[in-house]
Design an enzyme around this catalytic site. Sequence first.
Site, PDB file in Angstrom:
ATOM      1  N   VAL A 229      64.776  -1.692  26.197  1.00 11.25           N
ATOM      2  CA  VAL A 229      65.282  -1.278  27.375  1.00 11.25           C
ATOM      3  C   VAL A 229      63.838  -1.626  28.587  1.00 11.25           C
ATOM      4  O   VAL A 229      63.610  -0.411  28.154  1.00 11.25           O
ATOM      5  CB  VAL A 229      65.324   0.494  26.923  1.00 11.25           C
ATOM      6  CG1 VAL A 229      66.171   1.276  28.163  1.00 11.25           C
ATOM      7  CG2 VAL A 229      66.427   0.656  26.114  1.00 11.25           C
ATOM      8  N   SER A 231      63.224  -1.004  32.259  1.00 11.37           N
ATOM      9  CA  SER A 231      63.350  -0.644  34.013  1.00 11.37           C
ATOM     10  C   SER A 231      63.463  -1.399  34.408  1.00 11.37           C
ATOM     11  O   SER A 231      62.096  -2.113  34.898  1.00 11.37           O
ATOM     12  CB  SER A 231      63.021   0.612  34.076  1.00 11.37           C
ATOM     13  OG  SER A 231      63.537   1.368  33.317  1.00 11.37           O
ATOM     14  N   CYS A 233      61.747  -3.699  37.871  1.00 13.89           N
ATOM     15  CA  CYS A 233      60.240  -3.325  38.814  1.00 13.89           C
ATOM     16  C   CYS A 233      60.456  -4.552  40.106  1.00 13.89           C
ATOM     17  O   CYS A 233      59.525  -5.278  39.121  1.00 13.89           O
ATOM     18  CB  CYS A 233      59.452  -2.790  37.777  1.00 13.89           C
ATOM     19  SG  CYS A 233      57.547  -3.180  38.769  1.00 13.89           S
ATOM     20  N   CYS A 244      50.328  -2.816  37.894  1.00 14.43           N
ATOM     21  CA  CYS A 244      51.225  -2.448  36.565  1.00 14.43           C
ATOM     22  C   CYS A 244      51.503  -3.744  35.494  1.00 14.43           C
ATOM     23  O   CYS A 244      51.164  -5.200  35.780  1.00 14.43           O
ATOM     24  CB  CYS A 244      52.961  -2.019  36.845  1.00 14.43           C
ATOM     25  SG  CYS A 244      54.320  -2.989  37.233  1.00 14.43           S
ATOM     26  N   THR A 293      49.622   8.247  38.193  1.00 15.24           N
ATOM     27  CA  THR A 293      51.146   8.005  38.099  1.00 15.24           C
ATOM     28  C   THR A 293      51.834   8.940  38.528  1.00 15.24           C
ATOM     29  O   THR A 293      52.848   8.448  39.120  1.00 15.24           O
ATOM     30  CB  THR A 293      50.970   6.447  37.155  1.00 15.24           C
ATOM     31  OG1 THR A 293      52.643   6.270  37.569  1.00 15.24           O
ATOM     32  CG2 THR A 293      50.911   7.020  36.259  1.00 15.24           C
ATOM     33  N   ASP A 305      58.965  11.700  34.903  1.00 19.62           N
ATOM     34  CA  ASP A 305      59.910  10.335  34.597  1.00 19.62           C
ATOM     35  C   ASP A 305      61.226  10.697  35.105  1.00 19.62           C
ATOM     36  O   ASP A 305      61.865  12.376  34.068  1.00 19.62           O
ATOM     37  CB  ASP A 305      59.340  10.070  33.051  1.00 19.62           C
ATOM     38  CG  ASP A 305      60.419   8.841  32.666  1.00 19.62           C
ATOM     39  OD1 ASP A 305      61.057   8.335  33.766  1.00 19.62           O
ATOM     40  OD2 ASP A 305      59.890   7.873  32.120  1.00 19.62           O
ATOM     41  N   ARG A 307      63.543   8.974  34.777  1.00 20.28           N
ATOM     42  CA  ARG A 307      64.849   7.871  34.448  1.00 20.28           C
ATOM     43  C   ARG A 307      65.446   8.564  33.112  1.00 20.28           C
ATOM     44  O   ARG A 307      65.283   9.357  31.980  1.00 20.28           O
ATOM     45  CB  ARG A 307      64.061   7.004  33.029  1.00 20.28           C
ATOM     46  CG  ARG A 307      63.127   5.966  34.157  1.00 20.28           C
ATOM     47  CD  ARG A 307      62.252   4.615  33.169  1.00 20.28           C
ATOM     48  NE  ARG A 307      61.597   5.303  32.883  1.00 20.28           N
ATOM     49  CZ  ARG A 307      60.835   4.626  32.447  1.00 20.28           C
ATOM     50  NH1 ARG A 307      61.397   3.394  31.697  1.00 20.28           N
ATOM     51  NH2 ARG A 307      59.331   5.380  31.537  1.00 20.28           N
ATOM     52  N   LYS A 333      61.998   6.791  25.113  1.00 19.88           N
ATOM     53  CA  LYS A 333      62.885   5.957  24.407  1.00 19.88           C
ATOM     54  C   LYS A 333      63.643   5.942  23.049  1.00 19.88           C
ATOM     55  O   LYS A 333      64.178   5.596  22.855  1.00 19.88           O
ATOM     56  CB  LYS A 333      62.628   3.962  25.009  1.00 19.88           C
ATOM     57  CG  LYS A 333      62.149   3.755  26.540  1.00 19.88           C
ATOM     58  CD  LYS A 333      61.530   2.458  26.675  1.00 19.88           C
ATOM     59  CE  LYS A 333      61.150   2.368  28.167  1.00 19.88           C
ATOM     60  NZ  LYS A 333      61.012   0.891  28.229  1.00 19.88           N
TER      61      LYS A 333
END
Length: 403
Positions: A229, A231, A233, A244, A293, A305, A307, A333
Amino acid sequence: MTQPPKLINGDRTAAAVDRARSELRHGRAVLLRDGDRALLIGGLEALEETVCSAIKAQACGRFVLLLNWRRAEVLGATAKDGALVSLTLQAPDDSLANAQELAYGARAKELTLPALEIIDGDGLTDAAMVLARLAQLAPALMIAEVSGTTTADLEASLSTGDVLTVDAGDVLRADGQAPRIKRVSAARVPLVEGTETQFIAFRGPMPSDEQVAVVIGNPDMSKPVPMRVHSSCLTGDVFGSLRCDCGEQLEATIRKLTAMGGGIVLYLAQEGRGIGLTNKLRAYGLQDSGVDTYDANAHLGFEPDERRFDIAGAMLADLGVKSVRLLTNNPRKVDSLRAEGIDVVDRVPLTGGLTRFNAQYLRTKVEKGGHFGEAAYSRGLDEQGETNDDAKIAPFPVGKVGF
């Protein structure tokens, strides 16, 4: 008995919420209702001056700003976890620019902070913040209570449908619903010579809700499928940012899935851990001043986070995948897919490169984010090339450190 006619479009609840979040993104005001109470709101970062003036007029000329507790703490106020706060800006500091600086600017502490009112357990304001998040805007709203008296402009806008009205309860319910996505198209897109690769597009109700499943090779869906999975970027995946290791992770995933005989990459439109590209760049600005971060997200009023991985569960269900070997070092996750009924039989470590630009970021993900990994930083940045002209320092030991 004659049956009442059916509505052509069926249930309008979900559609009304989708329209409301679209209105906010376009800088338009929305009226939230909760019984006899109502709140006129506008997403601060998208507002135009004309809409700002109209909301201010409804608030008897006051500029009322709604923020959450995370941003309130950045401004020096004390608010408990989950609380919302309202600030009434006083002239001559009641401009849209000043409000935006207070809401997510880096110079907010230089401004005069107005008195804060703590709001706890208010369904209207809670729904307003949820709608801002669904619209992928910063959690900062301009608001005006609408109780009894309304301005002539607002009356006209409501009667003509120029200002959309949505029920606060519908917003809160929509937030807890399963993702509404469906498979809409597919095509062969070669990535590795000799390996069949198919991109499958899924679409939700908004343009930003498009997701992609990349099926590499011919994985056996009846067995645990190797997959990741990932995300989106833009800075890392497309431009190779050294801040990153996202781009390297994605490339390593494709190589590893090819070597494993095939697998799936779910490429989710959740830039910046779900805060969007605009706010990710704002967070980068804060990181340049020494904020890590996770704290950078909090400084902007976001969760560390934001998400949602239930989308991944829905996509895997559509693909017929019931069990997976998950390429990740993120325990969230693993837990999220299991919560969606996916059997995660194995976690496969994924490594990325350490640079003098991303070392603090990666360290923070281990120490604060709970990511699997070892403290591979004992030598210190200076020893690993802090002053070296080459950006790369050293790859993480395979299978031990990575994000």
